[in-house]
Design an enzyme around this catalytic site. Structure first.
Site, mmCIF file in Angstrom:
data_model
loop_
_atom_site.group_PDB
_atom_site.id
_atom_site.type_symbol
_atom_site.label_atom_id
_atom_site.label_comp_id
_atom_site.label_asym_id
_atom_site.label_seq_id
_atom_site.Cartn_x
_atom_site.Cartn_y
_atom_site.Cartn_z
ATOM 1 N N PRO A 63 34.731 41.704 40.639
ATOM 2 C CA PRO A 63 33.783 42.156 39.619
ATOM 3 C C PRO A 63 32.792 43.180 40.154
ATOM 4 C CG PRO A 63 33.832 39.751 39.821
ATOM 5 C CD PRO A 63 34.540 40.314 41.004
ATOM 6 N N GLU A 64 32.888 44.387 39.662
ATOM 7 C CA GLU A 64 31.878 45.405 39.921
ATOM 8 C C GLU A 64 31.125 45.594 38.607
ATOM 9 O OE1 GLU A 64 33.426 48.852 42.039
ATOM 10 O OE2 GLU A 64 35.132 47.686 42.740
ATOM 11 N N LYS B 170 25.307 44.434 39.814
ATOM 12 C CA LYS B 170 26.417 43.493 39.640
ATOM 13 C C LYS B 170 25.919 42.087 39.356
ATOM 14 C CE LYS B 170 28.884 45.987 43.253
ATOM 15 N NZ LYS B 170 29.471 45.870 44.592
ATOM 16 N N HIS C 292 38.223 24.850 41.523
ATOM 17 C CA HIS C 292 37.194 25.770 41.998
ATOM 18 C C HIS C 292 36.091 26.033 40.981
ATOM 19 C CE1 HIS C 292 39.969 26.320 45.238
ATOM 20 N NE2 HIS C 292 40.857 26.896 44.463
ATOM 21 N N ARG D 284 36.853 31.698 46.142
ATOM 22 C CA ARG D 284 36.524 32.122 47.496
ATOM 23 C C ARG D 284 35.045 31.978 47.850
ATOM 24 N NH1 ARG D 284 39.891 37.423 48.908
ATOM 25 N NH2 ARG D 284 40.764 36.920 46.887
ATOM 26 N N ARG E 180 36.374 49.301 55.374
ATOM 27 C CA ARG E 180 36.771 49.148 53.978
ATOM 28 C C ARG E 180 37.879 50.142 53.670
ATOM 29 N NH1 ARG E 180 35.278 44.813 54.233
ATOM 30 N NH2 ARG E 180 33.283 43.993 53.606
#
Length: 275
Positions: free
Chosen positions: A2-3, A61, A95, A113, A265
């Site tokens: 998610p950006e 964000k 989760h 995560r 990155r």
DNA sequence: AGTAGGACCTGGTGGC
DNA sequence: TGCCACCAGGTCCTAC
């Protein structure tokens, strides 16, 4: 992942359904890592139960849930976080870290995560939140101008890519995918020093950032791996990507898209279009 | 202060 | 088929 466009999509999807609703009950996963930077689970439960959701909006964000009578819940989705509504009778998926029982529906925060996090701010402390107060301008904020962008990059010796990923430096809301796409649209190599941009290039980058994000929001984001803007739905911007994940493929200019690493990155660019 | 680099975390993937 | 190393990346932390 998610950006900004994904977070914006999540907020706009949920807003009408949860604004004005009261949180009847709160369930928190035992030992959830998402609460590592905030009050303990018992205090959080107490702070939220019985409270009415006043507003839901986004800053960079971050998702901010304002509560009636003051106080706010700040949510960051990390890489794999998702927030969505399910029926009351639905079981929490694996989760699930947070579950709010609302009248008729349940609001879930799911994050396999656990790179995401949740922070509760008491009434009057919302603006003082360490993270939010240090955030660079939102790309759609009036204060984000091409002059301000140029100014914030001036003198910097780190790569443009790293500068744009830094949420506190020049602009907030961009992640790895959209930084590459914005640099491509602006015709600028992400490997260049941030301080090497001239006024004209900063102007192009400023415009590219707004255009790419606006288009991605219209598409309800990008779906790569685990991101979903709501349960069983996915964004469509994936089909519009020009360089991200396109290494080895041909750009419309005829040159081959390259992949390199900047500050560990993955970074994608077209050697023909980006100077 | 600015910059660089590693740690955190786990599902998915590809090699053997 | 099973195992395992490796990769993905937003943010935080530490080192220089």
């Amino acid at each position: 992942m998610p950006e900004l466009p994904e977070v914006e999509t999540i907020c706009s999807c949920l807003r009408d359904d949860i604004t004005g609703e009261t949180i009847k009950e709160v369930w928190i996963k035992k030992g959830s890592r998402l609460l590592r930077d905030t009050v303990g689970p018992r205090a959080l439960k107490k702070a939220l139960t019985g409270r009415k959701i006043k507003a839901l909006f986004r800053r960079g964000k971050y998702i901010i849930m304002d509560l009636e009578g003051g106080g706010a819940l700040i949510i960051h989705l990390g890489m794999t976080g998702a927030v969505y509504l399910v029926d009351k009778s639905d079981k929490s998926p694996e989760h699930t870290h947070l579950r709010f029982e609302l009248p008729g529906k349940s609001l879930l925060l799911v994050d396999p995560r656990t790179f995401g996090k949740v922070v509760f701010c008491k009434a009057g402390e919302e603006r003082a939140n360490v993270v939010l107060s240090r955030l660079a301008p939102d790309p759609f904020d009036e204060s984000f101008t091409k002059e301000a962008l140029l100014d914030r990059l001036r003198g910097r010796t780190l790569p443009l890519k790293a500068a744009l990923l830094d949420q506190q430096l020049a602009v907030s809301g961009l992640g790895n995918i959209y930084v590459d796409e914005c640099c491509f649209r602006a015709g600028i190599r992400p490997t260049r020093y941030a301080g090497s941009l001239d006024a004209e290039e900063a102007g192009r980058l400023h415009r590219a950032i707004r255009e790419v994000l606006e288009e991605a929001i219209r598409c309800k984001g990008t779906t790569i791996r685990d991101y979903r803007w709501a349960e069983n739905s996915s964004g469509e911007f994936l089909e519009k990507l020009k360089v991200y994940g396109k290494e080895g493929q041909q750009c419309s200019c005829g040159r081959t898209i390259e992949k390199t690493r900047v500050r560990d990155r993955s970074t994608h660019f077209c050697p023909g279009c980006q100077k």
